[in-house]
Design a protein around this motif. Sequence first.
Motif, mmCIF file in Angstrom:
data_model
loop_
_atom_site.group_PDB
_atom_site.id
_atom_site.type_symbol
_atom_site.label_atom_id
_atom_site.label_comp_id
_atom_site.label_asym_id
_atom_site.label_seq_id
_atom_site.Cartn_x
_atom_site.Cartn_y
_atom_site.Cartn_z
ATOM 1 N N LYS A 59 0.897 -1.021 -0.009
ATOM 2 C CA LYS A 59 0.289 0.081 -0.169
ATOM 3 C C LYS A 59 0.923 1.470 0.477
ATOM 4 C CE LYS A 59 -3.363 -2.206 2.201
ATOM 5 N NZ LYS A 59 -4.580 -2.357 3.750
ATOM 6 N N ARG A 60 1.952 0.920 0.377
ATOM 7 C CA ARG A 60 2.933 2.586 0.695
ATOM 8 C C ARG A 60 3.718 3.018 -0.235
ATOM 9 N NH1 ARG A 60 6.931 4.184 4.371
ATOM 10 N NH2 ARG A 60 5.454 3.865 6.050
ATOM 11 N N VAL A 61 3.997 1.737 -1.208
ATOM 12 C CA VAL A 61 4.465 1.930 -2.017
ATOM 13 C C VAL A 61 4.038 2.087 -3.463
ATOM 14 C CG1 VAL A 61 5.980 0.466 -4.199
ATOM 15 C CG2 VAL A 61 6.062 -0.333 -2.050
ATOM 16 N N PHE A 62 2.564 1.200 -3.716
ATOM 17 C CA PHE A 62 1.657 1.775 -3.817
ATOM 18 C C PHE A 62 1.006 3.191 -4.624
ATOM 19 C CE2 PHE A 62 -2.793 1.751 -5.426
ATOM 20 C CZ PHE A 62 -3.171 1.699 -6.985
ATOM 21 N N LYS A 63 1.434 3.900 -3.183
ATOM 22 C CA LYS A 63 0.713 5.634 -2.713
ATOM 23 C C LYS A 63 1.536 5.815 -3.571
ATOM 24 C CE LYS A 63 -1.745 8.435 -0.815
ATOM 25 N NZ LYS A 63 -3.320 8.747 -0.973
ATOM 26 N N ASN A 64 2.783 5.624 -3.401
ATOM 27 C CA ASN A 64 3.832 6.778 -3.649
ATOM 28 C C ASN A 64 4.150 7.055 -5.341
ATOM 29 O OD1 ASN A 64 4.101 7.390 -0.657
ATOM 30 N ND2 ASN A 64 6.279 5.863 -0.428
ATOM 31 N N VAL A 65 3.885 5.748 -5.331
ATOM 32 C CA VAL A 65 4.141 5.433 -7.457
ATOM 33 C C VAL A 65 3.205 5.856 -8.349
ATOM 34 C CG1 VAL A 65 4.586 4.185 -9.489
ATOM 35 C CG2 VAL A 65 5.428 3.012 -7.251
ATOM 36 N N THR A 66 2.044 5.446 -7.723
ATOM 37 C CA THR A 66 0.866 6.455 -8.079
ATOM 38 C C THR A 66 0.009 7.213 -8.328
ATOM 39 O OG1 THR A 66 -0.543 4.821 -7.424
ATOM 40 C CG2 THR A 66 0.546 3.338 -8.882
ATOM 41 N N GLU A 67 0.402 7.210 -6.524
ATOM 42 C CA GLU A 67 -0.301 8.274 -6.447
ATOM 43 C C GLU A 67 -1.389 8.505 -5.619
ATOM 44 O OE1 GLU A 67 0.170 12.392 -8.147
ATOM 45 O OE2 GLU A 67 2.261 12.090 -7.276
ATOM 46 N N GLU A 68 -1.892 7.566 -5.874
ATOM 47 C CA GLU A 68 -4.039 6.919 -5.701
ATOM 48 C C GLU A 68 -3.596 5.842 -4.516
ATOM 49 O OE1 GLU A 68 -5.490 4.063 -8.702
ATOM 50 O OE2 GLU A 68 -4.598 5.626 -10.459
ATOM 51 N N SER A 69 -4.964 5.265 -3.161
ATOM 52 C CA SER A 69 -4.948 4.895 -2.493
ATOM 53 C C SER A 69 -5.140 3.319 -2.615
ATOM 54 C CB SER A 69 -5.458 5.104 -1.471
ATOM 55 O OG SER A 69 -5.647 4.458 -0.367
ATOM 56 N N ALA A 70 -4.631 2.359 -1.649
ATOM 57 C CA ALA A 70 -5.395 0.941 -2.098
ATOM 58 C C ALA A 70 -5.468 0.610 -0.881
ATOM 59 C CB ALA A 70 -4.036 -0.235 -2.843
ATOM 60 N N GLU A 71 -6.424 1.697 0.527
ATOM 61 C CA GLU A 71 -6.981 1.616 1.581
ATOM 62 C C GLU A 71 -7.975 0.182 1.849
ATOM 63 O OE1 GLU A 71 -4.988 2.454 4.361
ATOM 64 O OE2 GLU A 71 -3.185 2.681 2.451
ATOM 65 N N TYR A 72 -7.359 -0.771 1.598
ATOM 66 C CA TYR A 72 -8.562 -1.882 2.131
ATOM 67 C C TYR A 72 -7.651 -3.130 2.182
ATOM 68 C CZ TYR A 72 -7.693 -2.909 -2.981
ATOM 69 O OH TYR A 72 -6.901 -3.276 -4.111
ATOM 70 N N ASP A 73 -8.688 -4.501 3.033
ATOM 71 C CA ASP A 73 -8.104 -5.717 3.052
ATOM 72 C C ASP A 73 -7.498 -6.226 2.177
ATOM 73 O OD1 ASP A 73 -7.572 -5.213 5.523
ATOM 74 O OD2 ASP A 73 -9.608 -6.035 6.420
ATOM 75 N N PHE A 74 -7.016 -6.756 1.267
ATOM 76 C CA PHE A 74 -6.527 -7.617 -0.206
ATOM 77 C C PHE A 74 -7.822 -8.660 0.284
ATOM 78 C CE2 PHE A 74 -2.060 -4.788 -1.004
ATOM 79 C CZ PHE A 74 -2.872 -4.061 -0.834
ATOM 80 N N PRO A 75 -8.236 -9.465 -0.898
ATOM 81 C CA PRO A 75 -8.897 -10.806 -0.973
ATOM 82 C C PRO A 75 -7.819 -11.926 -0.783
ATOM 83 C CG PRO A 75 -10.028 -8.424 -2.350
ATOM 84 C CD PRO A 75 -8.474 -8.241 -2.101
ATOM 85 N N ARG A 76 -8.349 -12.833 -0.836
ATOM 86 C CA ARG A 76 -7.413 -13.679 -0.046
ATOM 87 C C ARG A 76 -8.310 -14.972 -0.567
ATOM 88 N NH1 ARG A 76 -4.832 -13.602 5.845
ATOM 89 N NH2 ARG A 76 -4.313 -10.866 4.767
ATOM 90 N N MET A 77 -7.873 -15.990 -2.067
ATOM 91 C CA MET A 77 -8.585 -16.564 -2.466
ATOM 92 C C MET A 77 -7.399 -17.782 -3.205
ATOM 93 S SD MET A 77 -10.102 -16.188 -6.788
ATOM 94 C CE MET A 77 -10.901 -15.068 -6.297
ATOM 95 N N PRO A 78 -8.249 -19.229 -1.958
ATOM 96 C CA PRO A 78 -7.061 -20.139 -2.719
ATOM 97 C C PRO A 78 -6.817 -20.581 -4.097
ATOM 98 C CG PRO A 78 -9.248 -20.927 -1.000
ATOM 99 C CD PRO A 78 -9.617 -19.558 -1.972
ATOM 100 N N TYR A 79 -5.914 -20.911 -4.344
ATOM 101 C CA TYR A 79 -5.581 -21.366 -5.217
ATOM 102 C C TYR A 79 -6.495 -21.933 -6.193
ATOM 103 C CZ TYR A 79 -2.743 -24.243 -8.720
ATOM 104 O OH TYR A 79 -2.766 -25.395 -10.167
ATOM 105 N N ALA A 80 -7.020 -23.503 -5.844
ATOM 106 C CA ALA A 80 -8.320 -24.052 -6.304
ATOM 107 C C ALA A 80 -9.226 -23.246 -6.454
ATOM 108 C CB ALA A 80 -8.449 -25.287 -5.709
ATOM 109 N N GLU A 81 -9.915 -22.916 -6.274
ATOM 110 C CA GLU A 81 -10.775 -21.901 -6.097
ATOM 111 C C GLU A 81 -10.509 -21.053 -7.897
ATOM 112 O OE1 GLU A 81 -13.459 -17.742 -4.734
ATOM 113 O OE2 GLU A 81 -12.483 -19.045 -3.468
#
Length: 471
Positions: A135-157
């Motif tokens: 989130k820190r790197v993304f904000k500093n490079v794109t100047e956009e925010s990703a302030e959410y919990d990243f979804p988690r998905m099992p490999y099989a799904e």
Amino acid sequence: NIRLKYRYLDLRRNHMARNLKMRHKMIMSIRNYMDEKGFLDVDTPILTKSTPEGARDFLVPSRTNPGDFYALPQSPQLFKQLLMISGVEKYFQIAKCFRDEDLRADRQPEFTQLDIEMSFIEQKDIMNEIEGLAKRVFKNVTEESAEYDFPRMPYAEAMERFGSDKPDTRFGVELKDLTDIMATCGFKGFQSAVEAGGVVKAVVAPGVAEQFSRKILTEYEDYAKTYFGAKGMAWIKITEEGVNSPIAKFFTEEEMAAIISRTEAKVGDVIMIVADRAKVVYGALGAVRLKLGKELGLIDNDEFKFLWIVDFPMFEYDEEEQRYKAQHHPFTSIKEEDMQLFLDGEMDAVRTNSYDLVLNGSEIGGGSIRIFNPEIQSKVFEKLGLSKEEAQDKFGFFVDAFKYGAPPHGGLAFGIDRWLMVMLKEQSIRDVIPFPKTNKGQCLMTEAPSKVDDKQLEELYLDSTYNSEIV
């Protein structure tokens, strides 16, 4: 090619100058974050030992040890785990890595990796830490925010829904399972695939029934065939007049209705179907799905979506070598609930404590909790077909270190170049690397690789007659 030959001029352009500045900004953002979190920056050797179970190594002959070779590191994997045994509790490094493999738009023979390892942690701990960094790197490079919990998905799904372990979730067009419907249908191609233990799956191309001629559909079929040896791709158009398909005659009305219902296809849609082994079907339809997303404008290119893929298989079967290999690497720990499956030899069912971070359909980082029990590590080598002598020869120094006590530990590595490429919306990884190679691994500016003098070869105890035989 002209841009690469005169790269020092190419870098003067505003666009490339901006990319260089963004790369600097990214690296500084990473270093500042890791320092704040108490990580120690430790460098590891470039000349090291060749080990199996990975991509092909770049080899370096040793002048002082005739007949012996160093390998350039594919990653600092073994060294960072040894640092955990050394008592370095939180390590990171921005490391150069090397893999002698076929190249693509997002791959280079030498690349830059952010390497991270931590002791006394569980999977959730390192994933939370890495999310903060991303989130820190993304904000500093794109100047956009990703302030959410990243979804988690099992490999099989991920494989079942998207046909990929790095799915682009910015659009739908998910895979639909038709295996049970096709098991007793009148179309022998599908029926025999199911009888052989395969699967039948489909994707729906929305609203293109009139637009997609037979020629276009054949092009999509040819594209599908390039992935894992798919034998073909069937299609069914849903039109105002009814169903239009070369295979429609093989299905009863009830079976066709079941196919349309399962795929949720509507009038104007085209159903694309592949039947084969699961690996082939996922590879082919996953690629077709992405092609549809790009060509039909289904992807919002201004959107960024992070996603964790977890619970990867420990092993995958290599058809060519007729043996099992580690899908990530042989130091990945096995999920506790799958340990008995591992001990019983049920290789295809064993999952690991592993995690990949995906951004817009590109894997930007991946890692795992490691094996720290030497007995389990030796058992993994055994399952991979390595004799005790081979394991000792290749990994003896590593396994011996574990006898002195290893803490529970895990880590992750980011591909700096690919991550930056995705954030800057570039189409090629070469546009974010100062001095990249071509798809043949050549540096057009310095004209490397190149021949060397016979004297240099002789000093390395290499046969100099090879130089004169090259056409």
